[in-house]
Design a protein around this motif. Sequence first.
Motif, PDB file in Angstrom:
ATOM      1  N   ASN A   1     -26.266 -93.675  42.458  1.00 40.81           N
ATOM      2  CA  ASN A   1     -25.915 -92.341  41.957  1.00 40.81           C
ATOM      3  C   ASN A   1     -24.446 -92.243  41.553  1.00 40.81           C
ATOM      4  O   ASN A   1     -23.954 -91.153  41.284  1.00 40.81           O
ATOM      5  N   HIS A   2     -23.769 -93.392  41.524  1.00 41.70           N
ATOM      6  CA  HIS A   2     -22.373 -93.473  41.077  1.00 41.70           C
ATOM      7  C   HIS A   2     -21.465 -92.486  41.812  1.00 41.70           C
ATOM      8  O   HIS A   2     -20.619 -91.834  41.207  1.00 41.70           O
ATOM      9  N   VAL A   3     -21.672 -92.388  43.133  1.00 44.85           N
ATOM     10  CA  VAL A   3     -20.835 -91.509  43.948  1.00 44.85           C
ATOM     11  C   VAL A   3     -19.484 -92.183  44.143  1.00 44.85           C
ATOM     12  O   VAL A   3     -19.404 -93.358  44.507  1.00 44.85           O
ATOM     13  N   ASP A   4     -18.425 -91.438  43.865  1.00 39.31           N
ATOM     14  CA  ASP A   4     -17.068 -91.941  44.040  1.00 39.31           C
ATOM     15  C   ASP A   4     -16.868 -92.350  45.501  1.00 39.31           C
ATOM     16  O   ASP A   4     -17.232 -91.590  46.415  1.00 39.31           O
ATOM     17  N   PRO A   5     -16.313 -93.534  45.740  1.00 42.86           N
ATOM     18  CA  PRO A   5     -16.131 -93.984  47.129  1.00 42.86           C
ATOM     19  C   PRO A   5     -15.324 -93.021  47.997  1.00 42.86           C
ATOM     20  O   PRO A   5     -15.630 -92.844  49.176  1.00 42.86           O
ATOM     21  N   LYS A   6     -14.307 -92.382  47.439  1.00 37.48           N
ATOM     22  CA  LYS A   6     -13.527 -91.415  48.231  1.00 37.48           C
ATOM     23  C   LYS A   6     -14.384 -90.223  48.633  1.00 37.48           C
ATOM     24  O   LYS A   6     -14.287 -89.733  49.757  1.00 37.48           O
ATOM     25  N   THR A   7     -15.225 -89.757  47.724  1.00 36.59           N
ATOM     26  CA  THR A   7     -16.126 -88.647  48.018  1.00 36.59           C
ATOM     27  C   THR A   7     -17.139 -89.067  49.075  1.00 36.59           C
ATOM     28  O   THR A   7     -17.428 -88.314  50.012  1.00 36.59           O
ATOM     29  N   ALA A   8     -17.662 -90.273  48.940  1.00 34.96           N
ATOM     30  CA  ALA A   8     -18.643 -90.776  49.897  1.00 34.96           C
ATOM     31  C   ALA A   8     -18.033 -90.875  51.293  1.00 34.96           C
ATOM     32  O   ALA A   8     -18.658 -90.467  52.282  1.00 34.96           O
ATOM     33  N   LEU A   9     -16.823 -91.402  51.391  1.00 35.22           N
ATOM     34  CA  LEU A   9     -16.168 -91.518  52.696  1.00 35.22           C
ATOM     35  C   LEU A   9     -15.909 -90.154  53.320  1.00 35.22           C
ATOM     36  O   LEU A   9     -16.096 -89.970  54.527  1.00 35.22           O
ATOM     37  N   ALA A  10     -15.496 -89.200  52.515  1.00 36.23           N
ATOM     38  CA  ALA A  10     -15.251 -87.846  53.030  1.00 36.23           C
ATOM     39  C   ALA A  10     -16.555 -87.238  53.540  1.00 36.23           C
ATOM     40  O   ALA A  10     -16.586 -86.614  54.610  1.00 36.23           O
ATOM     41  N   ALA A  11     -17.634 -87.437  52.791  1.00 38.70           N
ATOM     42  CA  ALA A  11     -18.929 -86.910  53.204  1.00 38.70           C
ATOM     43  C   ALA A  11     -19.417 -87.597  54.475  1.00 38.70           C
ATOM     44  O   ALA A  11     -19.961 -86.949  55.378  1.00 38.70           O
ATOM     45  N   LEU A  12     -19.211 -88.907  54.571  1.00 41.04           N
ATOM     46  CA  LEU A  12     -19.644 -89.642  55.756  1.00 41.04           C
ATOM     47  C   LEU A  12     -18.884 -89.196  57.008  1.00 41.04           C
ATOM     48  O   LEU A  12     -19.452 -89.158  58.100  1.00 41.04           O
ATOM     49  N   LYS A  13     -17.622 -88.815  56.853  1.00 41.90           N
ATOM     50  CA  LYS A  13     -16.861 -88.298  57.990  1.00 41.90           C
ATOM     51  C   LYS A  13     -17.473 -86.987  58.486  1.00 41.90           C
ATOM     52  O   LYS A  13     -17.557 -86.745  59.695  1.00 41.90           O
ATOM     53  N   ILE A  14     -17.908 -86.157  57.554  1.00 44.41           N
ATOM     54  CA  ILE A  14     -18.557 -84.891  57.917  1.00 44.41           C
ATOM     55  C   ILE A  14     -19.874 -85.173  58.630  1.00 44.41           C
ATOM     56  O   ILE A  14     -20.183 -84.565  59.662  1.00 44.41           O
ATOM     57  N   VAL A  15     -20.638 -86.102  58.087  1.00 45.54           N
ATOM     58  CA  VAL A  15     -21.913 -86.475  58.704  1.00 45.54           C
ATOM     59  C   VAL A  15     -21.681 -87.039  60.106  1.00 45.54           C
ATOM     60  O   VAL A  15     -22.387 -86.686  61.052  1.00 45.54           O
ATOM     61  N   GLN A  16     -20.677 -87.901  60.258  1.00 41.77           N
ATOM     62  CA  GLN A  16     -20.376 -88.474  61.568  1.00 41.77           C
ATOM     63  C   GLN A  16     -20.033 -87.379  62.571  1.00 41.77           C
ATOM     64  O   GLN A  16     -20.533 -87.387  63.703  1.00 41.77           O
ATOM     65  N   SER A  17     -19.214 -86.433  62.168  1.00 40.70           N
ATOM     66  CA  SER A  17     -18.840 -85.336  63.071  1.00 40.70           C
ATOM     67  C   SER A  17     -20.063 -84.531  63.486  1.00 40.70           C
ATOM     68  O   SER A  17     -20.218 -84.164  64.655  1.00 40.70           O
ATOM     69  N   ASP A  18     -20.933 -84.267  62.534  1.00 41.95           N
ATOM     70  CA  ASP A  18     -22.148 -83.506  62.821  1.00 41.95           C
ATOM     71  C   ASP A  18     -23.052 -84.263  63.798  1.00 41.95           C
ATOM     72  O   ASP A  18     -23.555 -83.682  64.765  1.00 41.95           O
ATOM     73  N   LEU A  19     -23.236 -85.543  63.554  1.00 44.80           N
ATOM     74  CA  LEU A  19     -24.104 -86.337  64.432  1.00 44.80           C
ATOM     75  C   LEU A  19     -23.509 -86.474  65.823  1.00 44.80           C
ATOM     76  O   LEU A  19     -24.231 -86.422  66.828  1.00 44.80           O
ATOM     77  N   GLU A  20     -22.193 -86.631  65.919  1.00 42.28           N
ATOM     78  CA  GLU A  20     -21.543 -86.710  67.228  1.00 42.28           C
ATOM     79  C   GLU A  20     -21.709 -85.400  67.992  1.00 42.28           C
ATOM     80  O   GLU A  20     -21.944 -85.401  69.207  1.00 42.28           O
ATOM     81  N   ALA A  21     -21.637 -84.274  67.289  1.00 42.87           N
ATOM     82  CA  ALA A  21     -21.849 -82.975  67.929  1.00 42.87           C
ATOM     83  C   ALA A  21     -23.294 -82.851  68.423  1.00 42.87           C
ATOM     84  O   ALA A  21     -23.532 -82.325  69.520  1.00 42.87           O
TER      85      ALA A  21
END
Length: 53
Positions: A28-48
């Motif tokens: 889907n040609h997601v920009d790596p910086k955008t992907a990393l930012a989104a993954l940080k949000i996902v990680q925080s959510d899963l940790e919660a």
Amino acid sequence: MPNPTSSLDNAPDEIKLAVDLIYLLESNHVDPKTALAALKIVQSDLEAQLKDQ
């Protein structure tokens, strides 16, 4: 997803999921910086979620 190799079939679930996510982001040609930012949000959510269990 491309044809999985037999080694991927036997890989741990987290490896299979990582490969799927990488494929999804790249196809889907997601920009790596955008992907990393989104993954940080996902990680925080899963940790919660884990803390709430």
